[in-house]
Design a protein around this motif. Structure first.
Motif, PDB file in Angstrom:
ATOM      1  N   ASN A  63       0.840  -1.210   0.000  1.00  0.00           N
ATOM      2  CA  ASN A  63       0.000   0.000   0.000  1.00  0.00           C
ATOM      3  C   ASN A  63       0.873   1.257   0.000  1.00  0.00           C
ATOM      4  N   THR A 103      -5.001   4.260  -2.831  1.00  0.00           N
ATOM      5  CA  THR A 103      -6.373   4.361  -2.353  1.00  0.00           C
ATOM      6  C   THR A 103      -7.183   5.322  -3.211  1.00  0.00           C
ATOM      7  N   ASP A 123      -7.184   0.906  -4.793  1.00  0.00           N
ATOM      8  CA  ASP A 123      -7.676   0.292  -3.562  1.00  0.00           C
ATOM      9  C   ASP A 123      -8.955   0.994  -3.098  1.00  0.00           C
ATOM     10  N   ASP A 124      -9.771   0.297  -2.341  1.00  0.00           N
ATOM     11  CA  ASP A 124     -10.969   0.864  -1.718  1.00  0.00           C
ATOM     12  C   ASP A 124     -11.959   1.429  -2.736  1.00  0.00           C
TER      13      ASP A 124
HETATM   14 MG    MG Z   1      -5.939   1.182   1.318  1.00  0.00          MG
END
Ligand code: MG
Ligand code: C2E
Ligand code: MG
Ligand code: MG
Length: 291
Positions: A120, A154, A182-183
């Motif tokens: 990440n 993200t 992500d997300d």
């Molecule tokens: Mg994340």
């Protein structure tokens, strides 16, 4: 006017402000110590391929193992690491640890094909221009195929910094490193943005996955995202699968990759290794395949 009440309220505010501030300072201290004293521990959560019933890779999720305080989760310190700039050395340490994991003979022994790892990355690092080349250089000197490595950005970070995000995405990809959003689905999602972003993978957030079995609309949205992604050649990973009911439902909607407590929680490398056979067995059982 209730001056006394007002005074009390501001006293309470002061108090909580001071408490927040000292918690922040304490956390900052933990991060510094974690970097200096090697308390950062990469936990691994398996990435599962539904069609082949295999583990294809792992997401690296960092924890601080504080000798007195115990386990500290990223929710508690990542924001502060970003704010203080400590995210840069933290990520450096993490990349070194990820490389060791990728090289681990014990873990490689458990996989037929080279397993993948994902890391990440924070928005604060979008402007750290040297990050992609630095990562590529480290992979090269460790003799690790960059295709095995994926970085996760993200969604909210990306949408707030679209231009910087596109730059860093292309930069990572120029070295053969894959990039995931992500997300996805946590708020800012606009399908129109997907056209602008040269992503390899999108990760559907648990918040839009969890209602899928009960909510007709939710389920239609997930189905549409899966279809669209297939059409534009983006891989979709479904995050946060907790029940076999969710798993079967998502499979019916077209999902073929996922992560979640149903298969495994994030665990230290040594624990994951002992759990791999059970995870694969469970996957086969879910699919009605011979064990
Ligand atoms: Mg994340
Ligand atoms: P993320 O990247 O979206 O990671 C998924 C989070 O969901 C993880 O929380 C994971 O433990 C949790 N999770 C996985 N499966 C399930 C499930 O089935 N049900 C539920 N309820 N939760 C599940 P975690 O490990 O606490 O990490 C939180 C976030 O912190 C991560 O979200 C990621 O954005 C960030 N993070 C973690 N490690 C790092 C790091 O090394 N660097 C940076 N920049 N961020 C990190
Ligand atoms: Mg992630
Ligand atoms: Mg996520």
């Amino acid at each position: 006017i209730d001056l006394q009440g007002k005074h009390q309220a501001s006293a309470i505010y002061e108090h909580s402000y001071r408490e927040r501030k000292s918690l922040q300072l304490e956390t900052e201290q933990w991060i510094r110590q974690a970097i200096a004293r090697d308390w950062l521990v990469p936990y691994l959560q398996p990435l599962v391929d539904f069609d082949t019933c295999t583990i294809r890779g792992y997401e690296v999720l960092t924890r601080i193992e504080h000798p007195q305080r115990g386990l500290i989760s990223p929710g508690q310190y990542i924001k502060i690491a970003e704010k203080t700039g400590l995210i840069v050395p933290l990520t450096e340490v993490l990349i070194e640890k990820a490389i060791k994991i990728a090289q681990s003979p014990e873990l490689n022994q458990q996989h037929q094909d080279p397993f993948r790892l994902s890391i990440n990355i924070s928005a604060k690092q979008f402007h750290q221009r040297s990050l992609p080349s630095q990562l590529a250089k480290q992979l090269k000197s460790a003799n690790i195929d960059p295709h095995r490595i994926k970085v996760e950005l993200t969604e909210s970070d990306v949408m707030e910094n679209i231009d910087a995000a596109v730059g860093i995405i292309e930069n990572f990809q120029s070295y053969g490193i894959k990039v995931a959003l992500d997300d996805f689905g946590t708020g800012y999602s606009s399908l129109a943005y997907l056209r602008q972003l040269p992503l390899d993978i999108i990760k559907l957030d648990r918040s839009i996955v969890s209602g899928v079995t009960e909510n007709e609309r939710q389920s239609a949205i997930v189905e549409m995202i899966l279809l669209l992604a297939k059409r534009i050649n983006m891989q979709v990973i479904v995050e946060g699968i907790e029940t076999s009911h969710e798993y079967h439902y998502l499979r019916k909607l077209g999902a073929s990759w996922g992560q979640g407590y149903l298969f495994a929680k994030p665990l230290p490398q040594s624990e994951i290794i002992t759990k791999i056979p059970a995870i694969v067995k469970q996957l086969k059982a879910l699919n009605g395949m011979p064990l």
